[in-house]
Design a protein around this motif. Structure first.
Motif, PDB file in Angstrom:
ATOM      1  N   SER A  20       1.018  -1.038   0.040  1.00  0.00           N
ATOM      2  CA  SER A  20      -0.038   0.083   0.061  1.00  0.00           C
ATOM      3  C   SER A  20       0.926   1.126  -0.216  1.00  0.00           C
ATOM      4  CB  SER A  20      -1.155   0.015   1.220  1.00  0.00           C
ATOM      5  OG  SER A  20      -0.272  -0.021   2.244  1.00  0.00           O
ATOM      6  N   ALA A  21       0.539   2.183  -0.712  1.00  0.00           N
ATOM      7  CA  ALA A  21       1.082   3.369  -0.944  1.00  0.00           C
ATOM      8  C   ALA A  21       0.508   4.483   0.204  1.00  0.00           C
ATOM      9  CB  ALA A  21       0.998   4.128  -2.026  1.00  0.00           C
ATOM     10  N   GLY A  22       1.467   5.326   0.605  1.00  0.00           N
ATOM     11  CA  GLY A  22       0.770   6.572   1.688  1.00  0.00           C
ATOM     12  C   GLY A  22       0.117   7.406   0.989  1.00  0.00           C
ATOM     13  N   PRO A  23      -0.587   8.158   2.060  1.00  0.00           N
ATOM     14  CA  PRO A  23      -1.520   9.026   1.375  1.00  0.00           C
ATOM     15  C   PRO A  23      -0.871  10.129   0.340  1.00  0.00           C
ATOM     16  CG  PRO A  23      -0.878   9.482   3.746  1.00  0.00           C
ATOM     17  CD  PRO A  23      -0.189   8.259   3.324  1.00  0.00           C
ATOM     18  N   LEU A  30      18.768   1.689   0.947  1.00  0.00           N
ATOM     19  CA  LEU A  30      18.110   2.728   0.235  1.00  0.00           C
ATOM     20  C   LEU A  30      16.533   2.888   0.617  1.00  0.00           C
ATOM     21  CD1 LEU A  30      18.650   3.150  -3.802  1.00  0.00           C
ATOM     22  CD2 LEU A  30      16.328   3.345  -2.560  1.00  0.00           C
ATOM     23  N   ASN A  31      16.078   1.884   0.880  1.00  0.00           N
ATOM     24  CA  ASN A  31      14.427   1.702   1.240  1.00  0.00           C
ATOM     25  C   ASN A  31      14.542   2.531   2.689  1.00  0.00           C
ATOM     26  OD1 ASN A  31      11.591   0.649   1.417  1.00  0.00           O
ATOM     27  ND2 ASN A  31      12.447  -0.240   3.206  1.00  0.00           N
ATOM     28  N   ARG A  32      15.330   2.293   3.552  1.00  0.00           N
ATOM     29  CA  ARG A  32      15.292   2.822   4.665  1.00  0.00           C
ATOM     30  C   ARG A  32      15.380   4.403   4.720  1.00  0.00           C
ATOM     31  NH1 ARG A  32      18.729   0.582  10.041  1.00  0.00           N
ATOM     32  NH2 ARG A  32      16.803  -1.084   9.557  1.00  0.00           N
ATOM     33  N   GLN A  33      16.426   4.878   3.760  1.00  0.00           N
ATOM     34  CA  GLN A  33      16.422   6.332   3.824  1.00  0.00           C
ATOM     35  C   GLN A  33      15.264   6.944   3.058  1.00  0.00           C
ATOM     36  OE1 GLN A  33      20.333   7.810   2.447  1.00  0.00           O
ATOM     37  NE2 GLN A  33      21.477   5.827   3.079  1.00  0.00           N
ATOM     38  N   LEU A  93       8.457   9.218   2.433  1.00  0.00           N
ATOM     39  CA  LEU A  93       8.214   8.989   1.037  1.00  0.00           C
ATOM     40  C   LEU A  93       7.727   7.516   1.014  1.00  0.00           C
ATOM     41  CD1 LEU A  93      11.049  10.724  -0.887  1.00  0.00           C
ATOM     42  CD2 LEU A  93       8.653  11.694   0.104  1.00  0.00           C
ATOM     43  N   THR A  94       6.703   7.025  -0.046  1.00  0.00           N
ATOM     44  CA  THR A  94       6.468   5.675  -0.234  1.00  0.00           C
ATOM     45  C   THR A  94       7.654   5.158  -1.066  1.00  0.00           C
ATOM     46  OG1 THR A  94       4.151   6.313  -0.463  1.00  0.00           O
ATOM     47  CG2 THR A  94       4.794   4.308  -1.278  1.00  0.00           C
ATOM     48  N   SER A  95       8.103   3.741  -0.666  1.00  0.00           N
ATOM     49  CA  SER A  95       9.157   3.171  -1.266  1.00  0.00           C
ATOM     50  C   SER A  95       8.873   2.026  -2.119  1.00  0.00           C
ATOM     51  CB  SER A  95      10.293   2.895  -0.125  1.00  0.00           C
ATOM     52  OG  SER A  95      11.542   2.142  -1.086  1.00  0.00           O
ATOM     53  N   VAL A  96       8.956   1.933  -3.225  1.00  0.00           N
ATOM     54  CA  VAL A  96       8.583   0.763  -4.199  1.00  0.00           C
ATOM     55  C   VAL A  96       9.757   0.133  -4.689  1.00  0.00           C
ATOM     56  CG1 VAL A  96       7.091  -0.040  -5.917  1.00  0.00           C
ATOM     57  CG2 VAL A  96       6.184   1.726  -4.239  1.00  0.00           C
ATOM     58  N   ALA A 144      10.789 -11.996   1.836  1.00  0.00           N
ATOM     59  CA  ALA A 144      11.030 -11.095   3.240  1.00  0.00           C
ATOM     60  C   ALA A 144      11.114  -9.655   2.763  1.00  0.00           C
ATOM     61  CB  ALA A 144      12.208 -11.674   3.790  1.00  0.00           C
ATOM     62  N   GLY A 145      11.364  -9.338   1.628  1.00  0.00           N
ATOM     63  CA  GLY A 145      11.709  -7.887   1.160  1.00  0.00           C
ATOM     64  C   GLY A 145      10.291  -7.211   1.284  1.00  0.00           C
ATOM     65  N   GLN A 146       9.503  -7.865   0.742  1.00  0.00           N
ATOM     66  CA  GLN A 146       7.883  -7.248   0.804  1.00  0.00           C
ATOM     67  C   GLN A 146       7.598  -6.507   2.364  1.00  0.00           C
ATOM     68  OE1 GLN A 146       4.713  -8.617  -1.595  1.00  0.00           O
ATOM     69  NE2 GLN A 146       6.097 -10.371  -2.605  1.00  0.00           N
ATOM     70  N   ALA A 147       8.022  -7.331   3.284  1.00  0.00           N
ATOM     71  CA  ALA A 147       7.610  -6.688   4.641  1.00  0.00           C
ATOM     72  C   ALA A 147       8.384  -5.379   5.021  1.00  0.00           C
ATOM     73  CB  ALA A 147       7.979  -7.780   5.696  1.00  0.00           C
ATOM     74  N   GLU A 148       9.483  -4.902   4.085  1.00  0.00           N
ATOM     75  CA  GLU A 148      10.123  -3.742   4.449  1.00  0.00           C
ATOM     76  C   GLU A 148       9.849  -2.739   3.252  1.00  0.00           C
ATOM     77  OE1 GLU A 148      14.505  -4.334   4.758  1.00  0.00           O
ATOM     78  OE2 GLU A 148      14.222  -6.139   5.538  1.00  0.00           O
ATOM     79  N   PHE A 149       9.633  -2.965   2.143  1.00  0.00           N
ATOM     80  CA  PHE A 149       9.344  -1.846   1.195  1.00  0.00           C
ATOM     81  C   PHE A 149       7.661  -1.763   1.246  1.00  0.00           C
ATOM     82  CE2 PHE A 149      13.349  -3.392  -0.327  1.00  0.00           C
ATOM     83  CZ  PHE A 149      13.823  -2.246  -1.018  1.00  0.00           C
ATOM     84  N   ASP A 150       7.076  -0.674   0.713  1.00  0.00           N
ATOM     85  CA  ASP A 150       5.749  -0.357   0.760  1.00  0.00           C
ATOM     86  C   ASP A 150       5.068  -0.846  -0.369  1.00  0.00           C
ATOM     87  OD1 ASP A 150       5.511   1.441   2.887  1.00  0.00           O
ATOM     88  OD2 ASP A 150       6.922   2.959   1.858  1.00  0.00           O
ATOM     89  N   GLY A 151       5.912  -1.423  -1.359  1.00  0.00           N
ATOM     90  CA  GLY A 151       5.454  -2.052  -2.566  1.00  0.00           C
ATOM     91  C   GLY A 151       6.541  -2.564  -3.433  1.00  0.00           C
ATOM     92  N   MET A 152       6.042  -3.727  -4.082  1.00  0.00           N
ATOM     93  CA  MET A 152       6.890  -4.371  -5.009  1.00  0.00           C
ATOM     94  C   MET A 152       6.455  -4.675  -6.492  1.00  0.00           C
ATOM     95  SD  MET A 152       8.124  -7.248  -6.298  1.00  0.00           S
ATOM     96  CE  MET A 152       7.514  -8.730  -5.710  1.00  0.00           C
ATOM     97  N   ILE A 153       7.163  -4.379  -7.369  1.00  0.00           N
ATOM     98  CA  ILE A 153       6.642  -4.470  -8.736  1.00  0.00           C
ATOM     99  C   ILE A 153       7.214  -5.761  -9.460  1.00  0.00           C
ATOM    100  CG2 ILE A 153       6.265  -3.476 -10.914  1.00  0.00           C
ATOM    101  CD1 ILE A 153       6.459  -0.932  -9.526  1.00  0.00           C
ATOM    102  N   ASP A 154       6.875  -6.743  -9.946  1.00  0.00           N
ATOM    103  CA  ASP A 154       7.709  -7.771 -10.489  1.00  0.00           C
ATOM    104  C   ASP A 154       7.957  -7.688 -12.027  1.00  0.00           C
ATOM    105  OD1 ASP A 154       9.177 -10.212 -10.725  1.00  0.00           O
ATOM    106  OD2 ASP A 154       7.286 -11.462  -9.808  1.00  0.00           O
ATOM    107  N   PHE A 155       8.689  -7.045 -12.370  1.00  0.00           N
ATOM    108  CA  PHE A 155       9.098  -6.643 -13.936  1.00  0.00           C
ATOM    109  C   PHE A 155       9.580  -7.903 -14.436  1.00  0.00           C
ATOM    110  CE2 PHE A 155       9.720  -1.803 -13.228  1.00  0.00           C
ATOM    111  CZ  PHE A 155       8.376  -1.621 -13.788  1.00  0.00           C
ATOM    112  N   ASP A 156      10.265  -8.787 -13.693  1.00  0.00           N
ATOM    113  CA  ASP A 156      10.968 -10.089 -14.192  1.00  0.00           C
ATOM    114  C   ASP A 156       9.796 -10.709 -14.470  1.00  0.00           C
ATOM    115  OD1 ASP A 156      12.835 -12.375 -14.493  1.00  0.00           O
ATOM    116  OD2 ASP A 156      11.854 -13.062 -12.631  1.00  0.00           O
ATOM    117  N   ALA A 157       8.813 -11.094 -13.783  1.00  0.00           N
ATOM    118  CA  ALA A 157       7.714 -11.813 -14.230  1.00  0.00           C
ATOM    119  C   ALA A 157       7.068 -11.390 -15.561  1.00  0.00           C
ATOM    120  CB  ALA A 157       6.596 -11.901 -13.092  1.00  0.00           C
ATOM    121  N   VAL A 158       7.094 -10.248 -15.741  1.00  0.00           N
ATOM    122  CA  VAL A 158       6.480  -9.564 -16.994  1.00  0.00           C
ATOM    123  C   VAL A 158       7.269  -9.787 -18.417  1.00  0.00           C
ATOM    124  CG1 VAL A 158       5.682  -7.398 -18.090  1.00  0.00           C
ATOM    125  CG2 VAL A 158       4.926  -7.936 -15.647  1.00  0.00           C
ATOM    126  N   LEU A 159       8.619  -9.578 -18.072  1.00  0.00           N
ATOM    127  CA  LEU A 159       9.437  -9.516 -19.318  1.00  0.00           C
ATOM    128  C   LEU A 159       9.998 -11.014 -19.601  1.00  0.00           C
ATOM    129  CD1 LEU A 159      11.530  -6.121 -18.948  1.00  0.00           C
ATOM    130  CD2 LEU A 159       9.215  -6.688 -20.202  1.00  0.00           C
TER     131      LEU A 159
END
Length: 427
Positions: free
Chosen positions: A18-21, A326-329, A335-338, A372-387
């Motif tokens: 989920s993204a922030g407001p 990078l995500n932590r900073q 900011l929302t981190s994806v 595990a990474g999904q618990a840290e970032f605000d969102g994940m995009i799986d470009f590998d699965a698409v391409l």
């Protein structure tokens, strides 16, 4: 510089969080505020050629395409990597003249407006500094082509520039800032926005901007030149088309071809790749220069890691550690981190560029991002699965391959843009 285009990559879409407001106090109350509509990451000039010697009694005309519109604009110039103060003798903004055969260099004379700086037509960009133009009443539409022309009356020295523009820029002698025709622009490289780092617009109910922090996949290597078919461009169009009834965020493409998480642009890589300044500093060093200062930034999409694998043979642990830092900073800034997965590249380059061991590293990073990474970032995009090619997952799907087996073509870029969950961007 062309060789830098052959070595970059990005991630892949389709997942979570989920993204922030998106609302700010000023947006909720309908007050006008500034938002980024176009931006480019910049680096220092290379050690040879025009970007090293600089411009001298020359003008440069640079087409850009906005992502969102507004009633006023301002232009951001930069001398971040210069070795001396740079004199800007004259600057204009205009719209292209689409009625002429050379609509990239020719501008509509009725649309030309002078940019000023504290009311003056000329200004100095201090060494290592940025220069912001005065606000200009100039109605800008969504995804509109604009042309910025800058005149440098004396030698600039090494330029601060973006090396892989995927659009033709134009350089000519003397002050051509108001010239309607492009005949005087005799140097026409398919690269290089110089000293230009951003365009902001003033708009009401603005949800701010999305920054793409990426490499050559985001930079558009493999896409059609002069067509604005980079995946962040196509994402901006998708946002506008999907929600025409609401204000959508600007999309600021801060990708740099060849950029790495853990290495400098000048560091060499596999396959006898020499390294260049234009590949930029390591991504963590770019946060304070390319990401956090962007006007109205609310969300950061990070799309990096492949170059650390193929160029330098970094371990999955080293790549994951930098992504986490990078995500932590980014999150510390509110900011929302994806983040996105790393896409396939088997078949690119010569011996040592792709190996089974490097493929295992890519897979390990992606496995962590999907788990595990999904618990840290605000969102994940799986470009590998698409391409990826489902029958050969270490390779790009042939329909999406630009031909070098690492960069997607226009169709692949569209697939990436289509795969970004809009909820991650607050929509």
């Amino acid at each position: 510089m062309a060789s830098a285009a052959t070595m970059l990559i990005a991630g892949t879409p389709a997942v979570t969080a989920s993204a922030g407001p998106a609302d700010t106090d000023s947006a909720r109350h309908g007050r006008a505020e500034w938002a980024g509509t176009w931006a480019a990451a910049v680096t220092r000039g290379n050690t040879v050629g025009l970007t090293n010697t600089g411009l001298n009694n020359q003008s440069i005309r640079m087409p850009v395409q906005t992502t969102v519109g507004g009633d006023r604009l301002r232009v951001r110039l930069t001398n971040l990597y210069g070795e001396q103060a740079v004199k800007v003798g004259h600057a204009t903004v205009a719209r292209p003249n689409t009625a002429t055969p050379d609509d990239l260099s020719d501008i509509d004379p009725a649309s030309v407006r002078e940019l000023t700086f504290q009311g003056a037509s000329s200004a100095t960009i201090n060494k290592g500094a940025e220069l912001l133009s005065d606000p200009l009443s100039y109605r800008v539409a969504e995804q509109e082509d604009l042309v910025v022309t800058l005149y440098f009356p004396v030698l600039t020295g090494p330029v601060t520039f973006h090396g892989q523009s995927r659009v033709t820029n134009f350089i000519g002698a003397t002050d051509l800032t108001t010239a309607a025709g492009g005949a005087g622009f005799t140097i026409r490289p398919n690269c290089c926005w110089m000293f230009l780092s951003g365009v902001d617009v003033e708009r009401r109910l603005s949800p701010g901007s999305v920054v793409v922090l990426g490499d050559s996949i985001g930079d558009g290597n493999g896409s059609t030149v002069n067509a604005d078919r980079r995946w962040p461009d196509l994402l901006a169009k998708r946002l506008i088309d999907a929600r025409p009834e609401v204000r959508t965020p600007g999309v600021l493409n801060l990708s740099l071809s060849g950029n790495r998480l853990n290495h400098e642009g000048t560091e060499p890589g596999a396959g006898d790749f020499p390294g260049y300044y234009e590949l930029g500093p390591n991504a963590l060093a770019r946060l304070n220069e390319d990401v956090f200062p962007q006007t109205g930034v609310r969300t950061v999409v990070t799309h990096l890691g492949i170059n650390d694998i193929w160029m330098n043979g970094d371990s999955a642990e080293a790549i994951i550690a930098s992504l986490r830092q990078l995500n932590r900073q980014v999150q510390e800034r509110g900011l929302t981190s994806v983040v996105s997965t790393i896409t396939p590249y088997e078949g690119n380059g010569g011996p040592g560029v792709w190996t089974a061991e490097k493929e295992a590293t890519r897979q390990a990073v992606n496995t962590w991002l999907r788990g595990a990474g999904q618990a840290e970032f605000d969102g994940m995009i799986d470009f590998d699965a698409v391409l990826r090619d489902p029958t050969h997952p270490s390779r790009l799907l042939p329909a999406y391959d630009s031909g070098d087996h690492i960069h997607p073509n226009d169709a692949g870029a569209q697939a990436m843009a289509d795969a970004v969950p809009l909820r991650l961007l607050g929509l």
